[in-house]
Design a protein around this motif. Structure first.
Motif, PDB file in Angstrom:
ATOM      1  N   VAL A   1       0.674  -1.333  -0.117  1.00  0.00           N
ATOM      2  CA  VAL A   1      -0.053  -0.031  -0.130  1.00  0.00           C
ATOM      3  C   VAL A   1       1.546   1.690  -0.045  1.00  0.00           C
ATOM      4  N   ARG A   2       1.550   0.859   0.223  1.00  0.00           N
ATOM      5  CA  ARG A   2       2.922   2.502   0.755  1.00  0.00           C
ATOM      6  C   ARG A   2       3.729   2.712  -1.049  1.00  0.00           C
ATOM      7  N   LEU A   3       3.838   1.060  -1.314  1.00  0.00           N
ATOM      8  CA  LEU A   3       4.056   1.514  -2.937  1.00  0.00           C
ATOM      9  C   LEU A   3       3.091   1.713  -3.634  1.00  0.00           C
ATOM     10  N   LEU A   4       1.934   1.466  -3.693  1.00  0.00           N
ATOM     11  CA  LEU A   4       0.851   2.510  -4.146  1.00  0.00           C
ATOM     12  C   LEU A   4       0.603   3.567  -3.864  1.00  0.00           C
ATOM     13  N   ALA A   5       0.664   4.169  -2.820  1.00  0.00           N
ATOM     14  CA  ALA A   5       0.254   5.052  -2.435  1.00  0.00           C
ATOM     15  C   ALA A   5       1.625   6.610  -3.552  1.00  0.00           C
ATOM     16  N   TYR A   6       2.692   5.868  -3.218  1.00  0.00           N
ATOM     17  CA  TYR A   6       3.805   6.389  -3.456  1.00  0.00           C
ATOM     18  C   TYR A   6       3.764   6.791  -5.581  1.00  0.00           C
TER      19      TYR A   6
ATOM     20  N   HIS B   1       6.329  12.422  -7.884  1.00  0.00           N
ATOM     21  CA  HIS B   1       6.769  13.389  -7.460  1.00  0.00           C
ATOM     22  C   HIS B   1       8.104  13.603  -7.081  1.00  0.00           C
ATOM     23  N   GLU B   2       8.958  14.776  -7.919  1.00  0.00           N
ATOM     24  CA  GLU B   2      10.401  14.588  -7.999  1.00  0.00           C
ATOM     25  C   GLU B   2      10.483  14.502  -6.185  1.00  0.00           C
ATOM     26  N   PHE B   3       9.694  15.679  -5.445  1.00  0.00           N
ATOM     27  CA  PHE B   3      10.198  15.623  -4.078  1.00  0.00           C
ATOM     28  C   PHE B   3       9.301  14.584  -3.106  1.00  0.00           C
ATOM     29  N   LEU B   4       8.778  13.821  -3.802  1.00  0.00           N
ATOM     30  CA  LEU B   4       7.960  12.409  -2.870  1.00  0.00           C
ATOM     31  C   LEU B   4       9.014  11.083  -2.178  1.00  0.00           C
ATOM     32  N   ASP B   5       8.764  11.020  -1.053  1.00  0.00           N
ATOM     33  CA  ASP B   5       9.432  10.732  -0.177  1.00  0.00           C
ATOM     34  C   ASP B   5       8.912   9.591   0.274  1.00  0.00           C
TER      35      ASP B   5
END
Length: 181
Positions: free
Chosen positions: A42-47, A52-56
């Motif tokens: 689910v974390r991977l799906l949320a990604y 976005h270039e600043f999403l981490d």
């Protein structure tokens, strides 16, 4: 001695028709010993849904005060706070005060019931969006040391392809962010 996190690698090719984001991402995920494969996926799906270039990925479970993912600007201010699961109202309100936008991806079948109980307590959080991913819990079987996925996102549906297998995840928005006045 404490058990260390398991490191997983993921190649994610994203075609997000709704946000016009078309890019490949090489990701490294740390799965805490207490984290399930379902939550990791689910974390991977949320990604994928917020790429976005600043999403981490944050320290997440290792740091109780951090979200699962966040998008911070160059000064460190949190633009987007992304949580997965069913956080309590205190955590939601705290996140709402710290970030420009808060998105929660609830994936358990009990999510609608959880939301009915929490919604009245977080009414004032105008920057909150809550999305239910009912089928996402079935994705745990895809969690491997090395993963590769193609994601197509359109009209509140995510199609995930892993090798020869295809999987559809429909999203149900339980609460949409209220526009600022």
């Amino acid at each position: 001695m404490a058990i260390k996190s398991t490191i997983l690698k993921a190649e994610l090719d994203i075609s997000d028709m709704d946000r016009h984001h078309y890019e490949s991402h090489a990701l490294t995920l740390a799965r805490h010993p207490s984290e399930t494969n379902e939550r990791l996926m689910v974390r991977l799906l949320a990604y994928a849904l917020n790429a976005h270039e600043f999403l981490d990925f944050s320290d997440g479970i290792d740091s109780a005060d951090d979200p699962a993912l966040w998008q911070r600007d160059l000064t460190g201010i949190i633009d987007v706070w992304i949580d997965v699961g069913q956080p309590d109202e205190k955590r939601i309100l705290k996140a709402s005060g710290k970030a420009g936008q808060v998105v929660i991806y609830a994936y358990a079948t009990s999510a609608p019931t959880w939301w009915e109980q929490v919604a009245p307590k977080v009414e004032r959080a105008k920057n909150l969006k809550v999305v239910h991913l009912p089928e996402a819990a079935l994705l745990g079987k895809y969690a491997q040391k090395n993963m590769s996925f193609h994601c197509l996102i359109q009209d509140e549906t995510l199609w995930l392809t892993a090798g020869e297998e295809n999987f559809e995840v429909k999203m149900t928005t339980l609460r949409e962010e209220t526009p600022s006045e």
